[in-house]
Structures are given as C-alpha cells and as structure tokens.
Enzyme design. Structure first.
Site, short mmCIF file in Angstrom:
data_model
loop_
_atom_site.label_atom_id
_atom_site.label_comp_id
_atom_site.label_asym_id
_atom_site.label_seq_id
_atom_site.Cartn_x
_atom_site.Cartn_y
_atom_site.Cartn_z
CG ASN A 34 32.54 -63.68 26.35
OD1 ASN A 34 32.43 -63.90 27.55
ND2 ASN A 34 33.56 -64.10 25.64
N GLY A 36 37.13 -62.89 32.30
CA GLY A 36 36.80 -61.52 31.90
C GLY A 36 38.01 -60.83 31.34
CB SER A 37 38.70 -57.27 30.79
OG SER A 37 38.47 -56.80 32.09
CB THR A 38 43.91 -58.77 30.48
OG1 THR A 38 43.72 -59.89 29.61
CG2 THR A 38 45.31 -58.85 31.06
N GLY A 67 41.09 -58.85 35.66
CA GLY A 67 41.75 -60.06 36.16
C GLY A 67 43.00 -59.74 36.98
CD GLU A 121 40.56 -69.99 31.57
OE1 GLU A 121 41.27 -69.53 30.65
OE2 GLU A 121 40.68 -71.15 31.99
CB CYS A 168 38.32 -65.19 25.26
SG CYS A 168 37.58 -66.78 25.60
CD GLU A 221 37.55 -71.87 33.71
OE1 GLU A 221 37.44 -71.19 32.68
OE2 GLU A 221 36.76 -71.79 34.67
P1 NAD Z 1 34.99 -57.62 32.63
O1 NAD Z 1 36.35 -57.91 33.13
O2 NAD Z 1 34.59 -56.20 32.52
O3 NAD Z 1 33.89 -58.30 33.53
C1 NAD Z 1 33.90 -59.68 33.81
C2 NAD Z 1 33.17 -59.91 35.11
O4 NAD Z 1 33.92 -59.31 36.17
C3 NAD Z 1 31.77 -59.30 35.18
O5 NAD Z 1 30.92 -60.16 35.90
C4 NAD Z 1 32.03 -58.02 35.97
O6 NAD Z 1 30.88 -57.59 36.68
C5 NAD Z 1 33.09 -58.48 36.95
N1 NAD Z 1 33.90 -57.40 37.52
C6 NAD Z 1 34.15 -56.17 36.98
N2 NAD Z 1 34.94 -55.45 37.82
C7 NAD Z 1 35.19 -56.23 38.90
C8 NAD Z 1 35.94 -56.05 40.09
N3 NAD Z 1 36.58 -54.93 40.36
N4 NAD Z 1 36.00 -57.07 40.97
C9 NAD Z 1 35.37 -58.25 40.72
N5 NAD Z 1 34.62 -58.46 39.62
C10 NAD Z 1 34.54 -57.48 38.70
O7 NAD Z 1 34.92 -58.37 31.24
P2 NAD Z 1 33.70 -58.43 30.22
O8 NAD Z 1 33.69 -57.16 29.45
O9 NAD Z 1 32.45 -58.85 30.90
O10 NAD Z 1 34.13 -59.67 29.32
C11 NAD Z 1 34.92 -59.53 28.20
C12 NAD Z 1 36.34 -60.03 28.47
O11 NAD Z 1 36.33 -61.38 28.93
C13 NAD Z 1 37.20 -60.05 27.25
O12 NAD Z 1 38.44 -59.45 27.51
C14 NAD Z 1 37.41 -61.52 26.95
O13 NAD Z 1 38.56 -61.84 26.26
C15 NAD Z 1 37.35 -62.12 28.28
N6 NAD Z 1 37.00 -63.53 28.21
C16 NAD Z 1 37.95 -64.48 28.42
C17 NAD Z 1 37.64 -65.82 28.34
C18 NAD Z 1 38.66 -66.87 28.58
O14 NAD Z 1 38.27 -67.98 28.84
N7 NAD Z 1 39.93 -66.61 28.54
C19 NAD Z 1 36.35 -66.19 28.04
C20 NAD Z 1 35.41 -65.21 27.82
C21 NAD Z 1 35.74 -63.88 27.93
#
Ligand code: NAD
Length: 454
Positions: free
Chosen positions: A131, A207-209, A212, A229, A263, A433
């Site tokens: 994003n 990334g996604s919860t 994470g 995050e 996010c 961060e």
């Molecule tokens: P995602 O969790 O699908 O992917 C994020 C990253 O993790 C990608 O690079 C992906 O390739 C990697 N990934 C996926 N599976 C993995 C695994 N098993 N092991 C290690 N890495 C893995 O999330 P997304 O769809 O790319 O992003 C959207 C999400 O990110 C939303 O939920 C959003 O709220 C969150 N987000 C949070 C913040 C914050 O600062 N809190 C900022 C931006 C986005």
C-alpha cells in the site's frame, strides 16, 4: 527461476516482469548482507552519516522518476507519489544524524565505571506491504542502516518497482554493495526465509495482522527481534461542538486517500447525534467533489485499487443489497476502480463497520455522549490511529488519553510525521517506528563494567 508480471492498476496491462528470488538466492543475499555487516558497522559515524545524506540527496534528484514509477506500478496519485519519494529522502536525512548521536550512558557504580553501548544487531529483514511501497521501506531501512546494521528488504509481490530502484540509488550514492539489498519474491518463500534464517537478527514487518501473527510465532523460535505494523480500523470522532464544516471537508481525504488502502484510514466515522444531519449534508457534498480520476493527473485525489483481487475483496463488503447512504464518482473503462462509498450501518455488529476493508468504504454511526464515543472507538481489536474533533480543549485531552490507539490527531486527520513515533495498540502492532526512539529498535543495549581498583 520464477517471475512476476506487474500489472498497472489503471490500464490492467502488464508493465514489467520481475524475477522472483528462490530460497537459495535468498540465503545467498542474506549471507552477503551478514558479511557486509562486518565492515559497515566499522564505518566511522561521520562517514556513515555522509553516505546516508548522499543517498537522501540522490532520492531527491530522482524524486520525479520514483514518483512516476509508483503511479505506473501502484496507481497512486502523482501528488501522493511525489510526497512518498520525498518521505524516503526526509527519513534518510533525519536518521543520517543518528550515527554521530548513538549515545550510551555512564552509570555511577562503586569500584569502577559502567558504560552502556548501543550495538547494531546485524542483518535486518524488512518486509513491506503493497500500500505504501516507498515510505514503509524507508521507515525500516533508514534507521536500520544508520544504526550500523545491514538490510535485506522484500517488497510486496505487487509493488516491487520503486524498491528495486531505491536499491540501485543506494549503490550510486556509495553505500557499499551488500549493505542494502532488495530481494523481490514471494512472502511464503523470501519473507519466510527472513524469519527462519538465523543470520537475520530482526524482522520489521508491515502488513496484515494475520501474516504478522504468523511471523511473530516464527520469530519466537530464535527469539528473533520483531517490530510489527499491522491493520487498523480507526475512528474519526466528531463532537457536536466541533467545527463541523472543517471535519466534514476533511473526512473524505481521511479515509479515501490512497483509495482507502491505508492502515491509518479513518474508516469509522463516529458523529455525535445532535450534529448528525448537518455533518451528513456537508459530508455528502465533500464526497461527491472528491476527484477520483487518472492518478497521473495533478488534480487526482484518488486512483484505482491495487489489483483485481483487492477490488473483488472490497466489493464483498458492499454486496448488491447494501443500503448505501451515498457514493462519489469513478471513471468508466479499464482499471480497478471503486467509487468512494458511505454506509450507515444499523449497529456496530455490521461487518463493514468492524473489519478492515482496505478500500474506499466508510461507515458512519451516531453516538450520544463522550463516554459513548470512547467506548465505541475502543470497541475494536485494532488501535492504530484516529481523529478527535472538538472545540472543548478539556474534552479533546480526555478523549485523546482514553482512546486506545498509537497515533491520534485533534482537529486534524494528520498523524504521520517522520520525527514522531508511529505504531499501534492491541492487534495493530508491536513496537514503534520513526521518531527519536526508533534507533532503540535497531540496536542492542550492551552494559560494560570496568573495574578501576588498583
Ligand atoms: P500481507 O500481510 O499480505 O503482506 C505484507 C508483506 O508480507 C508482503 O511483502 C508479503 O509478500 C509478505 N508475506 C506474506 N506472507 C508472508 C509470510 N508467510 N512470511 C513472511 N512474509 C510474508 O499484507 P498486504 O496485503 O501486502 O498489506 C495490507 C495490510 O498491511 C493491511 O492489513 C494494512 O492495514 C497493513 N498495513 C499496516 C501498516 C501499519 O503501519 N500498521 C501500514 C501499511 C499497511
């Protein structure tokens, strides 16, 4: 060797073919980063600072190129994309001041001297979502490098182009080879390897919860340091005593910026009942004026969603029989467009009200009084961001202290600044961060006692 076809969210046409690293290649780059750490940590503080400032200056030189690349890859509006490249520059400049200021302490003890040192950790694995490809990468790699660590960075599958370019710019700036490494690849391969390879000493994941939590579990195996995050479902709380015109005019940008794929999106509007009608009238005008158009136009306020899959996901939250209060516009033709959409759920059990949609959909619901507003704002598994609108300063202070979220703004929707801390409560994350304390997350504190007795 597998590859990934990058698709433009505007034209739905392929724009690049990216080679994806496999396990062996990932291990090889991690080994290179571990080797480079031995010399990078010894670069004098002043020289490390100079290299980071040079890196920042080149990011500035290439601002327009990076911004155009983000418009092409991610469909971000050109205005946002220029800001995003500028944010990488600013974060690099901010942390370029850190190498010369990585202070330890001298603590009084009997019979000797006690000193603490801030030591770098080693190789840091930065895993970035799609994003905000540039800023989120920079928030990880800039303080990590400043503290003397080396970095392996995995961009999201969908959005690797600006990260790859930043890797090239780092080399051009004179950052030694192996210090900052960008590895495009799958999360399940490259990302997982960052977690399981013991040479990686810390993971910075955004990334996604769901992912994470999985990463946090994986890190437990090696007691690997981790910053998370994650998602959000932030509340925009508007009291009747607020400047309702200003709150309504700002509300579309607070949730529809980056097509809601933010996010920090204020995707729940909580409005005091006595101001509900006035707010909705003004909000409707503002939503209908919100410019959803070709993101390369300077006037664009919102572009398309990132992918066909994300569009399908957002549509699931607004099935055909949904009662929509009102909607903004969207262009016809190609592209993953979804018009800004305002829902008025009957109660807080509504799925669109509770879950992170990551699209341009907002739910508006009325509250009665201050206690009600706080209870509703906190009735979420997330706690990342939020806004509070009120002219009563006492109320603004009380409510901002009571809302369980890491980044709040009062009479404003702006909550991200590179020199202030950013991160979430509850399931929105772990650690902070940016800001003055981010270096702590990229260093170990070492305590050394020197016996001075004869
Ligand atoms: P995602 O969790 O699908 O992917 C994020 C990253 O993790 C990608 O690079 C992906 O390739 C990697 N990934 C996926 N599976 C993995 C695994 N098993 N092991 C290690 N890495 C893995 O999330 P997304 O769809 O790319 O992003 C959207 C999400 O990110 C939303 O939920 C959003 O709220 C969150 N987000 C949070 C913040 C914050 O600062 N809190 C900022 C931006 C986005």
């Amino acid at each position: 060797m597998s590859s990934y076809t990058v698709i433009s969210p505007v034209t739905e046409k392929s724009v690049a073919e990216i080679v994806m690293a496999d396990l062996q290649q990932t291990d090889a780059v991690i080994a290179t980063a571990a080797k480079a750490f031995e010399s990078w940590r010894k670069v004098t503080p002043g020289d490390r600072a100079k290299l980071l400032r040079k890196f920042a200056a080149l990011v500035d030189t290439y601002n327009e190129e990076l911004a155009q690349l983000e418009v092409l890859n991610s469909g971000h509006t050109i205005g946002n994309a220029r800001w995003e490249a500028g944010n990488v520059r600013d974060v690099l400049n901010y942390y370029s001041a850190a190498p010369e200021r990585l202070f330890g302490r001298q603590i009084p003890v009997p019979n000797g001297i006690d000193i603490t040192f801030k030591e770098p950790l080693g190789v840091i694995g930065v895993i970035v979502p799609w994003n905000f490809p540039m800023p989120i990468a920079g928030w990880g790699f800039a303080p990590a490098l400043a503290a003397g660590n080396t970095v392996v960075l995995k961009p999201a599958e969908l959005t690797p182009m600006t990260a790859i370019r930043l890797g090239e710019i780092a080399l051009e700036a004179g950052i030694p080879a192996g210090v900052f490494n960008v590895i495009p690849g799958k999360g399940s391969i490259v990302g997982e390897r960052f977690v399981t390879n013991p040479l990686v000493r810390k993971i910075v994941f955004t990334g996604s919860t769901t992912v994470g939590k999985h990463i946090m579990q994986g890190c437990a195996d090696q007691v690997k340091r981790v910053t998370l995050e994650l998602g959000g479902k932030s509340a925009n709380i508007i009291f009747a005593d607020a400047d309702i015109e200003k709150a309504a005019a700002g509300a579309p940008g607070a949730v529809f910026d980056n097509a809601g794929q933010d996010c920090c999106a204020r995707s729940r509007i909580l409005i005091q009942r006595s101001a509900y009608d006035k707010f909705m009238e003004l909000f409707e005008i503002a939503v209908k004026k919100f410019r959803v158009e070709d993101p390369s136009l300077d006037t664009a306020e919102m572009g398309p969603l990132i992918s066909a899959q994300q569009l399908a996901r957002v549509k699931e939250y607004v099935p055909a029989d949904t009662e929509i209060a009102f909607q903004g516009n969207k262009p016809a033709g190609d592209g993953y467009w979804f018009a800004p959409t305002v829902l008025t759920p009957k109660d807080t059990k509504d799925r669109a009200y509770r879950e992170e949609i990551f699209g341009p959909v907002v739910s508006v619901i009325a509250f009665e009084d201050e206690d009600d507003a706080i209870r509703m704002a906190n009735d979420s598994e997330y706690g990342l961001s939020g806004s509070i609108w009120s002219r009563d300063i006492g109320r603004a202070v009380r409510v901002s202290r009571a809302v369980e979220a890491g980044n709040l703004s009062v009479n404003s929707n702006s909550s991200v600044r590179y020199w202030t801390p950013f991160g979430g409560y509850k399931q929105s994350g772990l650690g902070r961060e940016l800001g003055p304390d981010a270096l702590d997350a990229f260093t170990e504190t070492k305590n050394v006692f020197f016996d001075t007795q004869a």
